[in-house]
Motif scaffolding. Structure first.
Motif, mmCIF file in Angstrom:
data_model
loop_
_atom_site.group_PDB
_atom_site.id
_atom_site.type_symbol
_atom_site.label_atom_id
_atom_site.label_comp_id
_atom_site.label_asym_id
_atom_site.label_seq_id
_atom_site.Cartn_x
_atom_site.Cartn_y
_atom_site.Cartn_z
ATOM 1 N N LEU A 1 13.393 -7.830 1.865
ATOM 2 C CA LEU A 1 12.778 -6.747 1.618
ATOM 3 C C LEU A 1 12.471 -6.695 0.101
ATOM 4 C CD1 LEU A 1 11.681 -4.179 2.599
ATOM 5 C CD2 LEU A 1 14.041 -3.298 2.294
ATOM 6 N N LEU A 2 13.466 -7.213 -0.617
ATOM 7 C CA LEU A 2 13.145 -7.194 -2.218
ATOM 8 C C LEU A 2 11.955 -7.939 -2.414
ATOM 9 C CD1 LEU A 2 16.464 -7.811 -4.030
ATOM 10 C CD2 LEU A 2 14.886 -5.668 -4.251
ATOM 11 N N ALA A 3 11.781 -9.250 -1.775
ATOM 12 C CA ALA A 3 10.590 -10.242 -1.866
ATOM 13 C C ALA A 3 9.207 -9.716 -1.864
ATOM 14 C CB ALA A 3 11.213 -11.509 -1.265
ATOM 15 N N ASP A 4 9.374 -8.963 -0.573
ATOM 16 C CA ASP A 4 8.199 -8.477 0.042
ATOM 17 C C ASP A 4 7.801 -7.036 -0.729
ATOM 18 O OD1 ASP A 4 6.391 -7.897 2.341
ATOM 19 O OD2 ASP A 4 7.401 -6.287 2.852
ATOM 20 N N ARG A 5 8.643 -6.329 -1.205
ATOM 21 C CA ARG A 5 8.134 -5.127 -1.685
ATOM 22 C C ARG A 5 8.121 -4.737 -3.191
ATOM 23 N NH1 ARG A 5 6.816 -0.869 1.563
ATOM 24 N NH2 ARG A 5 7.446 0.825 0.322
ATOM 25 N N TYR A 6 9.184 -5.291 -3.804
ATOM 26 C CA TYR A 6 9.412 -4.873 -5.167
ATOM 27 C C TYR A 6 9.347 -5.997 -6.288
ATOM 28 C CZ TYR A 6 11.281 -0.981 -2.589
ATOM 29 O OH TYR A 6 11.519 -0.043 -1.642
ATOM 30 N N GLN A 7 8.602 -7.224 -6.209
ATOM 31 C CA GLN A 7 8.617 -8.242 -7.179
ATOM 32 C C GLN A 7 7.800 -7.703 -8.373
ATOM 33 O OE1 GLN A 7 9.917 -11.509 -6.902
ATOM 34 N NE2 GLN A 7 11.184 -9.990 -5.520
ATOM 35 N N LEU A 8 8.529 -7.947 -9.400
ATOM 36 C CA LEU A 8 7.776 -7.503 -10.881
ATOM 37 C C LEU A 8 6.402 -8.413 -10.809
ATOM 38 C CD1 LEU A 8 7.893 -6.393 -13.632
ATOM 39 C CD2 LEU A 8 9.374 -8.133 -14.245
ATOM 40 N N GLN A 9 6.391 -9.419 -10.474
ATOM 41 C CA GLN A 9 5.176 -10.343 -10.572
ATOM 42 C C GLN A 9 3.984 -9.807 -9.757
ATOM 43 O OE1 GLN A 9 8.181 -11.715 -9.734
ATOM 44 N NE2 GLN A 9 7.683 -13.269 -8.320
ATOM 45 N N THR A 10 4.194 -8.979 -8.705
ATOM 46 C CA THR A 10 3.326 -8.286 -8.023
ATOM 47 C C THR A 10 2.940 -7.236 -8.848
ATOM 48 O OG1 THR A 10 3.846 -9.558 -6.279
ATOM 49 C CG2 THR A 10 2.281 -7.380 -5.832
ATOM 50 N N HIS A 11 3.745 -6.079 -9.197
ATOM 51 C CA HIS A 11 3.574 -4.742 -9.449
ATOM 52 C C HIS A 11 3.059 -4.606 -10.635
ATOM 53 C CE1 HIS A 11 4.255 -2.862 -5.721
ATOM 54 N NE2 HIS A 11 5.686 -3.730 -5.471
ATOM 55 N N GLY A 12 3.622 -5.783 -11.832
ATOM 56 C CA GLY A 12 3.320 -5.510 -13.051
ATOM 57 C C GLY A 12 1.843 -5.774 -13.303
ATOM 58 N N PRO A 13 1.276 -6.811 -12.902
ATOM 59 C CA PRO A 13 -0.088 -7.033 -13.014
ATOM 60 C C PRO A 13 -1.025 -6.170 -12.436
ATOM 61 C CG PRO A 13 0.886 -9.132 -12.547
ATOM 62 C CD PRO A 13 2.070 -8.113 -12.461
ATOM 63 N N ALA A 14 -0.453 -5.524 -11.171
ATOM 64 C CA ALA A 14 -1.424 -4.460 -10.886
ATOM 65 C C ALA A 14 -1.368 -3.005 -11.781
ATOM 66 C CB ALA A 14 -0.583 -3.854 -9.403
ATOM 67 N N LEU A 15 -0.312 -2.880 -12.222
ATOM 68 C CA LEU A 15 -0.130 -1.783 -13.303
ATOM 69 C C LEU A 15 -0.909 -1.868 -14.439
ATOM 70 C CD1 LEU A 15 1.119 0.943 -14.148
ATOM 71 C CD2 LEU A 15 2.845 -0.535 -15.222
ATOM 72 N N ILE A 16 -1.016 -2.892 -15.045
ATOM 73 C CA ILE A 16 -1.759 -3.383 -16.127
ATOM 74 C C ILE A 16 -3.371 -3.208 -15.791
ATOM 75 C CG2 ILE A 16 -2.462 -5.137 -17.851
ATOM 76 C CD1 ILE A 16 0.113 -3.791 -18.379
ATOM 77 N N ALA A 17 -3.647 -3.801 -14.553
ATOM 78 C CA ALA A 17 -5.229 -3.983 -14.140
ATOM 79 C C ALA A 17 -5.640 -2.399 -13.813
ATOM 80 C CB ALA A 17 -5.350 -4.524 -12.956
ATOM 81 N N LYS A 18 -4.655 -1.678 -13.323
ATOM 82 C CA LYS A 18 -5.208 -0.169 -13.250
ATOM 83 C C LYS A 18 -5.295 0.756 -14.368
ATOM 84 C CE LYS A 18 -5.685 3.406 -10.456
ATOM 85 N NZ LYS A 18 -7.126 3.511 -9.461
ATOM 86 N N LEU A 19 -4.252 0.620 -15.588
ATOM 87 C CA LEU A 19 -4.471 1.081 -16.794
ATOM 88 C C LEU A 19 -5.628 0.488 -17.426
ATOM 89 C CD1 LEU A 19 -0.881 1.049 -17.899
ATOM 90 C CD2 LEU A 19 -1.820 2.844 -17.125
ATOM 91 N N GLU A 20 -6.037 -0.633 -17.336
ATOM 92 C CA GLU A 20 -7.298 -1.251 -18.122
ATOM 93 C C GLU A 20 -8.384 -0.583 -17.519
ATOM 94 O OE1 GLU A 20 -6.833 -5.477 -18.090
ATOM 95 O OE2 GLU A 20 -5.581 -5.354 -19.982
ATOM 96 N N TYR A 21 -8.296 -0.173 -16.257
ATOM 97 C CA TYR A 21 -9.509 0.141 -15.701
ATOM 98 C C TYR A 21 -9.795 1.691 -16.107
ATOM 99 C CZ TYR A 21 -12.428 2.302 -12.066
ATOM 100 O OH TYR A 21 -13.489 2.903 -11.402
ATOM 101 N N CYS A 22 -8.553 2.468 -16.205
ATOM 102 C CA CYS A 22 -8.648 3.740 -16.692
ATOM 103 C C CYS A 22 -9.265 3.651 -18.061
ATOM 104 C CB CYS A 22 -7.221 4.322 -16.831
ATOM 105 S SG CYS A 22 -6.620 4.772 -15.141
ATOM 106 N N GLN A 23 -8.755 2.555 -18.929
ATOM 107 C CA GLN A 23 -9.339 2.517 -20.235
ATOM 108 C C GLN A 23 -10.955 2.656 -20.341
ATOM 109 O OE1 GLN A 23 -6.281 -0.487 -21.890
ATOM 110 N NE2 GLN A 23 -6.612 0.643 -23.539
ATOM 111 N N GLN A 24 -11.398 1.763 -19.473
ATOM 112 C CA GLN A 24 -12.804 1.256 -19.299
ATOM 113 C C GLN A 24 -13.684 2.276 -18.662
ATOM 114 O OE1 GLN A 24 -12.417 -2.406 -17.321
ATOM 115 N NE2 GLN A 24 -11.181 -3.357 -18.948
#
Length: 433
Positions: A370-393
């Motif tokens: 379950l950890l590997a499927d839903r809570y991986q930093l390498q998945t959610h970290g880049p998604a967060l940065i991408a969303k914030l950069e979209y907001c800036q732009q």
């Protein structure tokens, strides 16, 4: 070290982060570390006093600047800093400082880290209080668990807290939501635009070594900050109802309870003869979790997702909880232990999990998957940065589409402006009187 022309972020914290004391503190540190990996320039400010378990942010390259509520010195501070982005930690910080950000840095992206929906947690706590007044049945709480979204909405909609919190969500350009259930509640019942809500759960790295096996573990464990009302309620339900039922079946069983800021009312529950041990704060929560065989999380109310259960999965420790504890945590995947609705069922499942090695080993593997499927930093970290950069732009477009938020920010700014003018006029009148 920040990069040249790096995004400049101001974080306004409700408290200074204490990742070893609470899931909220841990989540904030995960967000900050994600920003640091981008080379962003970070300043962390808070009006709170420094807690005894706080992290040293300066050691990570983050500036620490204490601030004060209702103090004009913040205006000069934020004007000089000129952040590209402001992250409010909890909606109360947006209430206190959002209008000053709007006044001095109107083009800064406004982000709210909700941690959990406090108005939902508060409404559920009131529902539990009403239930306890209406009935002395300490066993069956099925009627409290997992109600329909509409029922939750009706419970919250007339409260002052919900109106304040959801207004703050609208005033921000993006809201970080730890729980998918809360996203659905906000979008489907409160009509908050989904574009304003970003799923950002607890983010962890995969364990770097296999967890301890069944035969190397002993005792039950409960862990949680005692200042968090759902945790204290869980300890009381354990003490009065659930633990005696477990001891009926396992007379020598031991329960170790850990939590930061242990009050005298909690230490008073310590009873060696009953195997009920209040252990105070754990220096290393993962170490004590790794040594335990089963984690007990009998939550009767709450919101968000549960850090103690994430820690249990990280340590390969199966858990027993309620629908409140499991809410939004496993999607369509099986649960790494048991989800129960009554004290008797909770105790029976805890005992069975404790003594059945086959069931226990399967639950451990389920948690790691379950950890590997839903809570991986390498998945959610880049998604967060991408969303914030979209907001800036696309900030102008986002704000145009969020007319309700723009309207609320306008009235918040105007009302504080009028209040400031009234106070100045009142002071001049006193001076001239």
């Amino acid at each position: 070290m920040s990069l040249p022309n790096a995004t400049k972020v101001l974080v306004i914290g409700y408290v200074w982060p204490e990742p070893r004391s609470s899931a909220a503190g841990g989540h904030m540190m995960q967000i900050l570390e994600t920003f640091l990996q981008q080379g962003w320039d970070i300043t962390f400010s808070s009006p709170a006093g420094t807690g005894e378990h706080r992290d040293d942010l300066t050691a990570l390259g983050i500036r620490e600047v204490p601030i004060e509520l209702n103090n004009n010195s913040f205006d000069a501070f934020i004007t000089k800093l000129a952040p590209d982005m402001v992250l409010f930690d909890r909606f109360m910080m947006e209430e206190q400082f959002g209008w000053r950000v709007e006044k001095h840095c109107p083009d800064a992206v406004r982000v709210l880290e909700t941690s959990d929906l406090q108005s939902l947690r508060d409404a559920r706590q009131q529902r539990l209080k009403n239930r306890l007044k209406a009935s002395d049945d300490a066993n069956d709480f099925s009627d409290l668990f997992a109600p329909a979204l509409r029922e939750e909405f009706e419970l919250m909609a007339d409260t002052d807290l919900a109106k304040r919190e959801i207004a703050a969500l609208y005033r921000c350009d993006l809201n970080l939501m730890i729980s998918e259930f809360e996203i659905e509640l906000l979008a489907e019942q409160f009509n908050v635009p989904r574009d304003l809500l970003h799923w950002c759960p607890l983010m962890v790295d995969a364990p770097d070594s296999p967890p301890a096996p069944f035969e190397d573990r002993s005792h039950f464990i409960h862990i949680g900050n005692f200042r968090h009302a759902p945790n204290w309620d869980a300890v009381l339900w354990l003490k009065t109802t659930i633990w005696p039922l477990i001891r009926e079946q396992l007379p020598t069983a031991q329960l170790h309870i850990y939590g930061a800021y242990t009050p005298p009312k909690a230490t008073a529950l310590h009873n060696t003869a009953q195997g009920f041990h209040v252990m105070n704060w754990a220096e290393d929560a993962l170490q004590v979790m790794s040594a335990a065989r089963v984690c007990l999380a009998p939550l009767r109310f709450g919101a968000g997702i549960k850090g103690k259960i994430i820690d249990a999965m990280l340590c390969g420790t199966p858990n027993v909880t309620t629908p409140v504890g499991a809410e939004a945590m496993h999607g369509e995947s099986p649960w790494p232990g048991a989800v129960t609705r009554t004290a008797r069922e909770f105790a029976d499942c805890a005992v069975q999990l404790y003594i059945d090695q086959t069931q226990w080993t399967h639950a451990q593997a389920t948690g790691l998957a379950l950890l590997a499927d839903r809570y991986q930093l390498q998945t959610h970290g880049p998604a967060l940065i991408a969303k914030l950069e979209y907001c800036q732009q696309h900030l102008a477009e986002i704000r145009r589409d969020n007319f309700t938020g723009s309207m609320l920010r306008h009235h918040q700014h105007k009302s504080t402006q009028y209040m400031s003018q009234w106070i100045e006029a009142k002071n001049r009148f006193k001076e001239n009187a």
